[in-house]
Design an enzyme around this catalytic site. Structure first.
Site, mmCIF file in Angstrom:
data_model
loop_
_atom_site.group_PDB
_atom_site.id
_atom_site.type_symbol
_atom_site.label_atom_id
_atom_site.label_comp_id
_atom_site.label_asym_id
_atom_site.label_seq_id
_atom_site.Cartn_x
_atom_site.Cartn_y
_atom_site.Cartn_z
ATOM 1 N N HIS A 181 0.821 -1.208 0.000
ATOM 2 C CA HIS A 181 0.000 0.000 0.000
ATOM 3 C C HIS A 181 0.858 1.262 0.000
ATOM 4 C CE1 HIS A 181 -3.938 -2.009 1.626
ATOM 5 N NE2 HIS A 181 -3.456 -2.583 0.530
ATOM 6 N N GLU A 183 0.648 3.948 1.854
ATOM 7 C CA GLU A 183 1.038 4.402 3.188
ATOM 8 C C GLU A 183 2.265 3.652 3.689
ATOM 9 O OE1 GLU A 183 -3.564 4.232 3.221
ATOM 10 O OE2 GLU A 183 -1.897 3.358 2.110
ATOM 11 N N CYS A 211 -6.475 1.786 5.344
ATOM 12 C CA CYS A 211 -6.946 0.502 5.853
ATOM 13 C C CYS A 211 -6.413 0.296 7.273
ATOM 14 C CB CYS A 211 -6.490 -0.635 4.937
ATOM 15 S SG CYS A 211 -4.713 -0.932 4.982
ATOM 16 N N CYS A 214 -2.525 -0.308 7.524
ATOM 17 C CA CYS A 214 -1.687 0.878 7.342
ATOM 18 C C CYS A 214 -1.763 1.798 8.554
ATOM 19 C CB CYS A 214 -2.107 1.620 6.082
ATOM 20 S SG CYS A 214 -1.702 0.745 4.552
#
Length: 269
Positions: A181, A183, A211, A214
């Site tokens: 991801h 992040e 999410c 993260c």
């Protein structure tokens, strides 16, 4: 070479009497129209206190006039003031301050109001999202520390050691095993560029709601605020259950520790 008395050659200077006129060589009159002369010390005692000596210029005027209202003032012929002398020798004339203020006001009127830092960093995150090769979802993230310094950035995609062409981009959920991801990529980038303690108190800007995984990594890295774009893209993994889990994570932060997830320019999520 003969000398011409000032009183006989320059009638307009006769008003300086009873001060004594100085003798001036005959050739001086052709060189300069401004004549500097000093009052006779014998007649200084007869001058009223505080009275200005007409026609005296420069330092002699300041000594003759004894300061007072004329202190620091340039005197021209007939004792007229030319302006106040500043600390660096520049003459400040009356009205200069008013003109400076008017110029400053005009410049403020035409000066553009800069964008807020939140908007600037969010645009950076959206620009980074354009680097993602994922055809279905593109996310970007930027970590900002003290002094609005960018500490790290990232977008969703595989690690740099993996060949992008080998990733099954159009197959779900197969591609999830290859993609990190945005992040998390930003956090890894920031930790690789800066000491871990520099991330303490930082802000993570992300183009969509984060999410739970993260958010956990952001808390572990020392991030204090995750700012997301309310109007940004929503990831497939972010559903109502995921949002509820993020809210529970924020509520379980220890007393004395600070952490929040909020939209840019909005309230607490």
């Amino acid at each position: 070479m003969g000398a011409k008395p000032l009183g006989g050659t320059a009638p307009h200077l006769n008003h300086v009497r009873p001060w004594a006129a100085l003798a001036m060589p005959a050739g001086v009159w052709g060189r300069s129209k401004q004549v500097r002369f000093l009052p006779c010390p014998l007649h200084m005692a007869s001058r009223p206190a505080g009275a200005a000596v007409p026609g005296v210029v420069g330092a002699a005027a300041r000594r003759a006039n004894g300061g007072g209202a004329n202190r620091g003032r340039r005197l021209g012929p007939q004792g007229r003031g030319l302006g106040l002398r500043g600390s660096r020798g520049r003459v400040h004339r009356r009205g200069d301050d008013l003109r400076d203020r008017e110029v400053g006001l005009r410049r403020r009127e035409v000066m553009r109001t800069p964008d807020q830092w939140d908007a600037v960093f969010m645009r950076m995150a959206h620009a980074l999202a354009g680097r993602s090769r994922d055809p279905s979802s593109q996310f970007g993230a930027v970590i900002v520390g003290a002094g609005n310094r960018v500490l790290g950035c990232g977008f969703n995609g595989p690690p740099p050691q993996i060949n992008d062409a080998a990733v099954p981009w159009d197959e779900r959920p197969a591609k999830y095993g290859f993609i990190i991801h945005a992040e998390e990529n930003a956090i890894l980038d920031a930790l690789g560029r800066n000491p871990a303690e520099r991330l303490a108190g930082s802000t993570l800007y992300v183009t969509g709601f984060p999410c739970p995984g993260c958010v956990l990594r952001a808390i572990r890295a020392g991030v204090e605020l995750v700012a997301y774009d309310r109007a940004g893209r929503v990831a497939v993994c972010v559903n109502d259950a995921a949002r509820g889990e993020v809210a529970r994570l924020v509520r379980t932060i220890k007393p004395g520790r600070r952490f929040a997830v909020a939209p840019v320019g909005g309230g607490q999520s």
